[in-house]
Design a protein around this motif. Structure first.
Motif, PDB file in Angstrom:
ATOM      1  N   ALA A  93       0.797  -1.096   0.076  1.00  0.00           N
ATOM      2  CA  ALA A  93      -0.047  -0.093   0.105  1.00  0.00           C
ATOM      3  C   ALA A  93       0.890   1.098   0.057  1.00  0.00           C
ATOM      4  N   LEU A  94       1.877   1.345   0.828  1.00  0.00           N
ATOM      5  CA  LEU A  94       3.009   2.368   0.869  1.00  0.00           C
ATOM      6  C   LEU A  94       3.468   2.589  -0.661  1.00  0.00           C
ATOM      7  N   ALA A  95       3.818   1.683  -1.127  1.00  0.00           N
ATOM      8  CA  ALA A  95       4.402   1.626  -2.503  1.00  0.00           C
ATOM      9  C   ALA A  95       3.640   2.256  -3.342  1.00  0.00           C
ATOM     10  N   LEU A  96       2.276   1.698  -3.350  1.00  0.00           N
ATOM     11  CA  LEU A  96       1.052   2.171  -4.367  1.00  0.00           C
ATOM     12  C   LEU A  96       0.746   3.567  -4.069  1.00  0.00           C
ATOM     13  N   ILE A  97       0.669   4.248  -2.863  1.00  0.00           N
ATOM     14  CA  ILE A  97       0.433   5.558  -2.686  1.00  0.00           C
ATOM     15  C   ILE A  97       1.611   6.316  -3.036  1.00  0.00           C
ATOM     16  N   GLU A  98       2.909   5.974  -3.034  1.00  0.00           N
ATOM     17  CA  GLU A  98       3.754   6.659  -3.417  1.00  0.00           C
ATOM     18  C   GLU A  98       3.844   6.809  -4.910  1.00  0.00           C
ATOM     19  N   ALA A  99       3.633   5.689  -5.551  1.00  0.00           N
ATOM     20  CA  ALA A  99       3.426   5.835  -7.137  1.00  0.00           C
ATOM     21  C   ALA A  99       2.389   6.640  -7.512  1.00  0.00           C
ATOM     22  N   ILE A 100       1.240   6.584  -6.977  1.00  0.00           N
ATOM     23  CA  ILE A 100       0.152   7.503  -7.445  1.00  0.00           C
ATOM     24  C   ILE A 100       0.441   8.931  -7.047  1.00  0.00           C
ATOM     25  N   GLU A 105       6.136  10.534 -12.702  1.00  0.00           N
ATOM     26  CA  GLU A 105       7.343   9.943 -12.849  1.00  0.00           C
ATOM     27  C   GLU A 105       7.071   8.621 -13.252  1.00  0.00           C
ATOM     28  N   GLY A 106       6.600   8.211 -14.279  1.00  0.00           N
ATOM     29  CA  GLY A 106       6.424   6.923 -14.990  1.00  0.00           C
ATOM     30  C   GLY A 106       5.033   6.142 -14.741  1.00  0.00           C
ATOM     31  N   GLN A 107       4.141   7.001 -14.475  1.00  0.00           N
ATOM     32  CA  GLN A 107       2.575   6.728 -13.933  1.00  0.00           C
ATOM     33  C   GLN A 107       2.653   5.784 -12.954  1.00  0.00           C
ATOM     34  N   VAL A 108       1.920   4.720 -12.858  1.00  0.00           N
ATOM     35  CA  VAL A 108       1.828   3.661 -11.753  1.00  0.00           C
ATOM     36  C   VAL A 108       2.475   2.484 -12.439  1.00  0.00           C
ATOM     37  N   PRO A 109       3.841   2.244 -12.057  1.00  0.00           N
ATOM     38  CA  PRO A 109       4.447   1.114 -12.598  1.00  0.00           C
ATOM     39  C   PRO A 109       3.639  -0.278 -12.421  1.00  0.00           C
ATOM     40  N   GLU A 110       3.985  -0.973 -13.400  1.00  0.00           N
ATOM     41  CA  GLU A 110       3.229  -2.349 -13.487  1.00  0.00           C
ATOM     42  C   GLU A 110       3.773  -3.074 -12.478  1.00  0.00           C
ATOM     43  N   ALA A 111       5.099  -3.039 -12.002  1.00  0.00           N
ATOM     44  CA  ALA A 111       5.716  -3.797 -11.002  1.00  0.00           C
ATOM     45  C   ALA A 111       5.109  -3.394  -9.559  1.00  0.00           C
ATOM     46  N   VAL A 112       4.674  -2.073  -9.175  1.00  0.00           N
ATOM     47  CA  VAL A 112       4.232  -1.711  -8.191  1.00  0.00           C
ATOM     48  C   VAL A 112       2.852  -2.225  -7.956  1.00  0.00           C
TER      49      VAL A 112
END
Length: 151
Positions: A93-100, A105-112
């Motif tokens: 969830a933390l990785a996802l909130i950071e990506a959003i 900077e690279g949208q929401v990466p597929e890996a995340v």
């Protein structure tokens, strides 16, 4: 000399209240998806740290404490990847909130997203994403309006 900023909440109270209702709906949806209230404040806090929104950082720090989050989890939040304070679901969830928050900077990466999908169900992913949408809106409201943060 600094220009006087429009206070977005006062200039357009109906729009401000719409964001407030969206925030309440997102929080309710997160609760229904099994995300603890305290952790929702950590998610909001992390996005606010990235956006450097002092008003929201202070508010969600306080709200996280009131919701039962520990001072240690709050303190290590900027370096969460280096700690053992967060379980696999929380880390995703933390990785996802950071990506959003860093969507430019690279949208929401597929890996995340794939990492999140391994440990979170669709409702929890959607809840984190909605919390991200709303806190990023609040950060922009507070920053653009230069909401005061005094000791």
């Amino acid at each position: 000399m600094e220009a006087i900023r429009a206070n977005l909440g006062k200039a357009a109270p109906a729009l401000y209240q719409t964001v407030a209702r969206l925030d309440a709906e997102a929080a309710q949806f997160a609760a229904g998806a099994g995300i603890a209230e305290g952790f929702t404040h950590l998610l909001r806090l992390r996005a606010s740290q990235i956006n450097q929104c002092a008003f929201c950082v202070r508010m969600h720090h306080r709200d996280a404490l009131k919701s039962g989050e520990s001072a240690d989890r709050i303190a290590v939040l900027p370096a969460w990847r280096e700690t053992g304070y967060f379980d696999a679901r929380e880390r995703a969830a933390l990785a996802l909130i950071e990506a959003i928050t860093l969507v430019a900077e690279g949208q929401v990466p597929e890996a995340v997203y794939a990492q999140a999908a391994e440990v979170l169900d669709e409702a929890a992913i959607a809840a984190v994403e909605w919390l991200g949408v709303v806190i990023n809106a609040w950060n922009r409201i507070a920053i653009a309006s230069r909401y005061p943060v005094h000791a």
